[in-house]
Design a protein around this motif. Structure first.
Motif, PDB file in Angstrom:
ATOM      1  N   GLN A 176      40.133  36.792  47.799  1.00  0.00           N
ATOM      2  CA  GLN A 176      38.943  36.124  47.200  1.00  0.00           C
ATOM      3  C   GLN A 176      38.693  36.380  45.918  1.00  0.00           C
ATOM      4  O   GLN A 176      38.968  37.195  45.409  1.00  0.00           O
ATOM      5  CB  GLN A 176      37.785  36.034  48.443  1.00  0.00           C
ATOM      6  CG  GLN A 176      37.998  35.599  49.867  1.00  0.00           C
ATOM      7  CD  GLN A 176      36.878  35.758  50.556  1.00  0.00           C
ATOM      8  OE1 GLN A 176      36.314  36.991  50.574  1.00  0.00           O
ATOM      9  NE2 GLN A 176      36.284  34.634  51.333  1.00  0.00           N
ATOM     10  N   VAL A 177      37.610  35.466  45.241  1.00  0.00           N
ATOM     11  CA  VAL A 177      37.034  35.618  44.216  1.00  0.00           C
ATOM     12  C   VAL A 177      35.831  35.323  44.135  1.00  0.00           C
ATOM     13  O   VAL A 177      35.237  34.327  45.049  1.00  0.00           O
ATOM     14  CB  VAL A 177      38.037  34.706  42.967  1.00  0.00           C
ATOM     15  CG1 VAL A 177      39.508  35.249  42.704  1.00  0.00           C
ATOM     16  CG2 VAL A 177      38.038  33.355  43.581  1.00  0.00           C
ATOM     17  N   TRP A 178      35.100  35.670  43.032  1.00  0.00           N
ATOM     18  CA  TRP A 178      33.599  35.654  43.146  1.00  0.00           C
ATOM     19  C   TRP A 178      33.175  34.544  42.128  1.00  0.00           C
ATOM     20  O   TRP A 178      33.360  34.566  40.925  1.00  0.00           O
ATOM     21  CB  TRP A 178      32.950  36.838  42.654  1.00  0.00           C
ATOM     22  CG  TRP A 178      31.558  36.855  42.735  1.00  0.00           C
ATOM     23  CD1 TRP A 178      30.620  36.817  41.802  1.00  0.00           C
ATOM     24  CD2 TRP A 178      30.709  37.180  43.952  1.00  0.00           C
ATOM     25  NE1 TRP A 178      29.233  37.124  42.063  1.00  0.00           N
ATOM     26  CE2 TRP A 178      29.285  37.072  43.454  1.00  0.00           C
ATOM     27  CE3 TRP A 178      31.000  37.400  45.194  1.00  0.00           C
ATOM     28  CZ2 TRP A 178      28.078  37.260  44.503  1.00  0.00           C
ATOM     29  CZ3 TRP A 178      29.995  37.394  46.405  1.00  0.00           C
ATOM     30  CH2 TRP A 178      28.572  37.436  45.794  1.00  0.00           C
ATOM     31  N   ILE A 179      32.254  33.546  42.641  1.00  0.00           N
ATOM     32  CA  ILE A 179      32.210  32.510  41.896  1.00  0.00           C
ATOM     33  C   ILE A 179      30.809  31.929  42.119  1.00  0.00           C
ATOM     34  O   ILE A 179      30.463  31.712  43.521  1.00  0.00           O
ATOM     35  CB  ILE A 179      33.232  31.176  41.945  1.00  0.00           C
ATOM     36  CG1 ILE A 179      34.532  31.500  41.514  1.00  0.00           C
ATOM     37  CG2 ILE A 179      32.647  29.983  40.994  1.00  0.00           C
ATOM     38  CD1 ILE A 179      35.501  30.466  41.794  1.00  0.00           C
ATOM     39  N   GLY A 180      29.724  31.816  41.062  1.00  0.00           N
ATOM     40  CA  GLY A 180      28.511  31.400  41.300  1.00  0.00           C
ATOM     41  C   GLY A 180      27.855  32.059  42.587  1.00  0.00           C
ATOM     42  O   GLY A 180      27.092  31.563  43.256  1.00  0.00           O
ATOM     43  N   ASN A 181      27.770  33.533  42.662  1.00  0.00           N
ATOM     44  CA  ASN A 181      27.317  34.360  43.637  1.00  0.00           C
ATOM     45  C   ASN A 181      27.648  33.952  44.964  1.00  0.00           C
ATOM     46  O   ASN A 181      26.789  34.252  45.815  1.00  0.00           O
ATOM     47  CB  ASN A 181      25.727  33.898  43.433  1.00  0.00           C
ATOM     48  CG  ASN A 181      25.173  34.446  42.238  1.00  0.00           C
ATOM     49  OD1 ASN A 181      25.474  35.497  41.642  1.00  0.00           O
ATOM     50  ND2 ASN A 181      24.348  33.554  41.418  1.00  0.00           N
ATOM     51  N   ARG A 182      28.892  33.876  45.073  1.00  0.00           N
ATOM     52  CA  ARG A 182      29.479  33.637  46.565  1.00  0.00           C
ATOM     53  C   ARG A 182      31.316  33.757  46.228  1.00  0.00           C
ATOM     54  O   ARG A 182      31.619  33.595  45.431  1.00  0.00           O
ATOM     55  CB  ARG A 182      29.101  32.355  47.247  1.00  0.00           C
ATOM     56  CG  ARG A 182      29.523  31.167  46.616  1.00  0.00           C
ATOM     57  CD  ARG A 182      29.557  30.068  47.753  1.00  0.00           C
ATOM     58  NE  ARG A 182      30.420  30.302  48.642  1.00  0.00           N
ATOM     59  CZ  ARG A 182      30.052  29.954  50.170  1.00  0.00           C
ATOM     60  NH1 ARG A 182      28.745  29.454  50.398  1.00  0.00           N
ATOM     61  NH2 ARG A 182      30.693  30.430  51.056  1.00  0.00           N
TER      62      ARG A 182
END
Length: 396
Positions: A176-182
């Motif tokens: 997974q990757v972290w985008i927009g605090n999720r």
């Protein structure tokens, strides 16, 4: 009383005499020819590498097509930023000749490997919303995983462009990757897209997901359109008016293939500079030939005297040394063309380029050697012709 005219030397006689002079001093001839060879090899290599690079780009352009157009918002009359309508791609699809259209929107967020990396570190990767028709419009391909569909476009998932995947260390879909605090799950990685390099540096999610998880307003920032070749210019004239009927001047239309054409032209931008360097090397080689021939005249004064004593005319002596200079230059030029062709072939093989050496490079290279040889041989030939036979014999 009958006056005997000196026999005229045939071209074969001149060639035999000229080669005999070179064979008598092979090491010096090789070193002198080497300067010419380096200059010609440099010029042929520069032209060949430039032509090979351009050929690859043009072949790539033929494969990708020139019928892709891109629309982006411009500025209003007051300098304010404008927005394209949410259904811009759907509006474009109604135009005659359009085969497909897709759109993207910059979400203004960043993507990171995990939540511990500071938000300011973006690695040059943008997060964009994309509709389902984007990949088909761009004629793109999925390298690993899968593209967005009607189900996943609403979920917290992303598809990474080729460059984005490399920079994030996710060349295959995993984790997974972290985008927009999720967290967002990576479901696919795309192949490279030369006509849309901005997609290569993007993490792409569906428009519904961008609205739900990133509070995006749904307005696209870029619309891509693919049409038939015959309809390109007509569609191009109508695009701005279609996506922005009230203010067509606020929409910018471009053709991505123009960038590749410019890149192909830029591939030869340094050709002039490098040819100049090759010309300098060729000039140095010509000076070397001239120096070799001058030394040859000084060393062969006895030979000149003997030939004059047996009836050789000044013209024949002049022609002999001029032919030697021409042959010396031609040997160097031929070797230079061969070396330049081999260097081009080696560079093309190492960089997966088509090997292209224009025929004019061969002819031009050999033609320049003839000119250089003639110029380099004129002075030594004239100097040899002016040596009186008695002075030449007395000097020995």
């Amino acid at each position: 009383m009958t006056t005997l005219r000196p026999a005229r030397l045939r071209p074969t006689d001149l060639a035999r005499i000229g080669t005999a002079g070179l064979r008598a001093r092979p090491a010096r001839a090789i070193l002198a020819a080497l300067g010419i060879a380096i200059g010609i090899a440099t010029m042929v290599t520069v032209v060949g590498i430039s032509a090979s690079s351009q050929e690859k780009l043009l072949r790539q352009l033929d494969e990708l097509g020139t019928n892709l157009l891109r629309v982006s918002p411009g500025d209003s009359l007051f300098g304010d930023s404008v927005k394209l309508p949410e259904n811009a791609a759907a509006m474009v699809k109604r135009l005659d000749g359009v085969t497909n259209a897709g759109q993207t929107a910059d979400t203004g967020t960043t993507v990171r490997r995990n939540d511990l990396i500071p938000d300011g570190i973006s690695l040059g990767i943008t997060v964009q919303a994309a509709d389902l028709d984007l990949l088909a419009t761009l004629d793109g391909k999925v390298r690993h995983g899968t593209w967005l569909n009607a189900a996943t476009e609403r979920q917290p998932v992303v598809v990474l462009g080729a460059v984005a995947a490399e920079r994030l260390g996710l060349v295959i879909p995993r984790g997974q990757v972290w985008i927009g605090n999720r967290w967002f799950t990576v479901i696919g990685v795309l192949e490279k897209m030369p006509l849309a390099e901005e997609i290569e540096r993007s993490a792409l999610m569906g428009f519904p997901a961008a609205k739900e998880y990133l509070d995006h307003d749904g307005h696209p920032t870029t619309v891509y359109e693919r049409s038939t070749d015959a309809a390109v210019e007509g569609v191009r004239a109508m695009l701005a008016r279609t996506v922005s009927p009230e203010s067509p001047n606020e929409a910018k239309v471009s053709r991505p293939s123009d960038a590749l054409k410019a890149k192909a032209a830029a591939a030869g931008a340094f050709t002039g500079l490098m040819l100049g360097l090759g010309a300098v090397a060729l000039l140095v080689g010509g000076v070397g030939v001239a120096n070799t021939m001058v030394v040859a005249v000084l060393e062969r004064r006895r030979e000149i005297g003997l030939r004059r004593s047996f009836g050789a005319t000044r013209g024949q002596i002049r022609d002999q040394f001029l032919v030697e200079a021409l042959l010396l230059s031609l040997f160097g030029g031929g070797a230079g063309v061969l070396l330049g062709s081999l260097a081009t072939f080696g560079y093309a093989q190492l960089n997966t380029l088509p090997t292209v050496v224009p025929m004019w490079a061969f002819g031009g290279g050999l033609g320049m050697t003839v000119v250089i040889g003639a110029l380099a041989g004129i002075y030594p030939a004239l100097r040899a012709a002016r040596v009186p036979p008695t002075v030449a014999l007395a000097a020995q």
